[in-house]
Write an enzyme that holds these catalytic residues in place. Structure first.
Site, mmCIF file in Angstrom:
data_model
loop_
_atom_site.group_PDB
_atom_site.id
_atom_site.type_symbol
_atom_site.label_atom_id
_atom_site.label_comp_id
_atom_site.label_asym_id
_atom_site.label_seq_id
_atom_site.Cartn_x
_atom_site.Cartn_y
_atom_site.Cartn_z
ATOM 1 N N LYS A 1 0.815 -1.221 0.000
ATOM 2 C CA LYS A 1 0.000 0.000 0.000
ATOM 3 C C LYS A 1 0.841 1.261 0.000
ATOM 4 O O LYS A 1 0.499 2.247 -0.649
ATOM 5 C CB LYS A 1 -0.938 0.000 1.204
ATOM 6 C CG LYS A 1 -0.238 -0.197 2.534
ATOM 7 C CD LYS A 1 -1.212 -0.426 3.653
ATOM 8 C CE LYS A 1 -0.480 -0.846 4.924
ATOM 9 N NZ LYS A 1 0.058 -2.210 4.831
ATOM 10 N N LYS B 1 -4.143 3.771 2.225
ATOM 11 C CA LYS B 1 -5.285 3.039 1.682
ATOM 12 C C LYS B 1 -6.339 3.998 1.131
ATOM 13 O O LYS B 1 -6.980 3.713 0.111
ATOM 14 C CB LYS B 1 -5.874 2.137 2.766
ATOM 15 C CG LYS B 1 -4.898 1.050 3.206
ATOM 16 C CD LYS B 1 -5.336 0.347 4.476
ATOM 17 C CE LYS B 1 -4.302 -0.685 4.909
ATOM 18 N NZ LYS B 1 -4.646 -1.323 6.195
#
Length: 445
Positions: free
Chosen positions: A114, A214
């Site tokens: 991520k 995220k």
């Protein structure tokens, strides 16, 4: 006796698979590839042949599922020989360089990284396009929960308006423990570390950086716009106190660390927002009941309406499940030809700053206990265009050093973030307000 009976997959072609990283997730990925090899081959139409696992220390025991003969400290040589590269090592470098090298040599890639995607997804997308290979990253957001694929593919024909989620299990565990036991932040964090939910250095989680990465990924997918980590407003939970938790309960609300990405339409102008902060949500909201280290993501789309995705957001096996879903998709494309979804950034919408947004607030103040204080505070808020919804006041025990104090908890109607910032600056410069104890936004109403 070893069986010599041929397996159904023996006649299928082989795809060479390299794994970068053999930590908690990597070892689970390797276990699934080896233990479920026959089923995976039938689903894909090709056998997954594990040709190597890149690690920093090849002498370290990786457990019963990792063949020591596959371990190598030469990842660059490994990726050049692979058809499919699975990156679960984390970090920016050398992960980025290895993925770019893998794609340049014709390998499709699956990553759970991520941080890399939030910082530099563009170079990865461009390399995948240039070399005609796939890049998949379901495991980069919310672990086992399938959220990337629904936003990227299932809702591709819809118009996503908002994504509201709990995407960090560590912070959710800490806030849930504070609410259920009355513990303070430090004690709840220590409990999370003892249980393995929090790292020895929990900064990325408790300061909101993990959730912000995220949010960057989700915003880019949902709004067809490149939203980098620097575009995400980020606040963590370290300032959330037991008193805040108690105040939330008194109001019928719960505090959660939320990742929020949304489409903002003001007349003919359209922008996007991406932000992470602790917020109060009503106990009736679906996200309020998400407990312990679980994750949940609430998606609002124009045609589909409201959708909620819930499940384990971290851990070796859950994250490996998401990785393997991507592996199957990428491998199928290698067998049948073609590639999966490409980057969609045609909208290129501007990203709104936090100051341009409107939010409802909860503000906790310690003030002098004297006549006119409430009127003075209300007047300050009114001058900045902020309307009060409720006020809760209680006297605090006096002592020689701090006589005549009161606590005031205020909830506001929606107001500009910049207006609240200005009002708080005014409070800081007056002797009436002794301290600004907390400022939390209210969401989900």
């Amino acid at each position: 006796m070893v069986s010599t009976t041929p397996s159904p997959s023996d006649q299928l072609p082989a795809l060479r698979v390299a794994v970068l990283g053999a930590g908690t997730v990597g070892t689970e990925v390797i276990r699934l590839i080896t233990q479920q090899g026959e089923d995976l081959a039938q689903r894909i139409g090709a056998r997954l042949e594990l040709i190597g696992v890149a690690v920093r220390d090849a002498e370290r025991d990786r457990g019963p599922h990792v063949d020591a003969a596959l371990l190598t400290t030469e990842p660059s040589a490994l990726v050049r020989e692979a058809d499919l590269v699975i990156e679960v090592m984390g970090g920016i470098e050398p992960a980025r360089g290895l993925l770019l090298e893998a794609m340049a040599h014709g390998a499709s890639v699956v990553t759970a990284n991520k941080a890399l995607l939030a910082q530099d997804a563009a170079s990865l997308y461009e390399a995948a396009d240039e070399h005609g290979v796939d890049i998949y990253f379901e495991a980069a957001v919310a672990g086992a929960i399938p959220i990337v694929r629904p936003v990227r593919e299932s809702l591709a024909g819809d118009r996503v308006q908002r994504v509201l989620g709990i995407v960090n299990g560590t912070t959710n565990y800490i806030l849930d423990a504070m609410a259920s036991t009355g513990a303070g932040f430090d004690d709840a964090l220590a409990s999370a570390q003892e249980l393995g939910y929090a790292e020895a250095d929990p900064t990325a989680d408790v300061e909101g950086h993990d959730a912000a990465a995220k949010a960057s990924i989700l915003a880019s997918l949902a709004f067809h716009t490149r939203v980098g980590i620097g575009d995400v407003h980020c606040e963590g939970i370290t300032a959330v106190s037991a008193q805040d938790i108690a105040a939330a309960a008194r109001m019928g609300r719960t505090i959660k660390l939320l990742s929020i990405v949304e489409r903002i339409e003001d007349g003919t102008e359209e922008r996007v927002s991406a932000r992470v902060y602790p917020a109060l949500i009503p106990d009736s909201h679906p996200l309020a009941s998400v407990a312990e280290a679980y994750n949940a993501v609430f998606v609002e789309a124009e045609a589909a309406g409201s959708l909620m995705f819930y499940g384990q957001g971290a851990g070796g096996a859950p994250t490996a499940s998401a990785v393997m879903g991507d592996v199957v998709s990428a491998a199928r494309h290698r067998v049948s030809g073609g590639v999966g979804p490409r980057e969609s950034n045609y909208a290129d919408l501007p990203v709104a700053s936090i100051d341009e947004l409107r939010s409802a607030f909860y503000v906790s103040l310690t003030v002098q206990d004297r006549p006119g204080v409430l009127a003075e505070i209300a007047g300050t808020l009114s001058r900045h265009g902020i309307s009060i919804s409720t006020i809760h006041q209680e006297l605090l025990a006096a002592d020689e050093d701090a006589p005549g104090r009161a606590h005031i908890g205020i909830t506001s109607h929606r107001a500009l973030e910049s207006a609240m910032t200005a009002a708080l600056d005014d409070f800081s410069s007056t002797s009436t307000v002794l301290s600004i104890d907390s400022v939390l936004r209210i969401e989900g109403e």
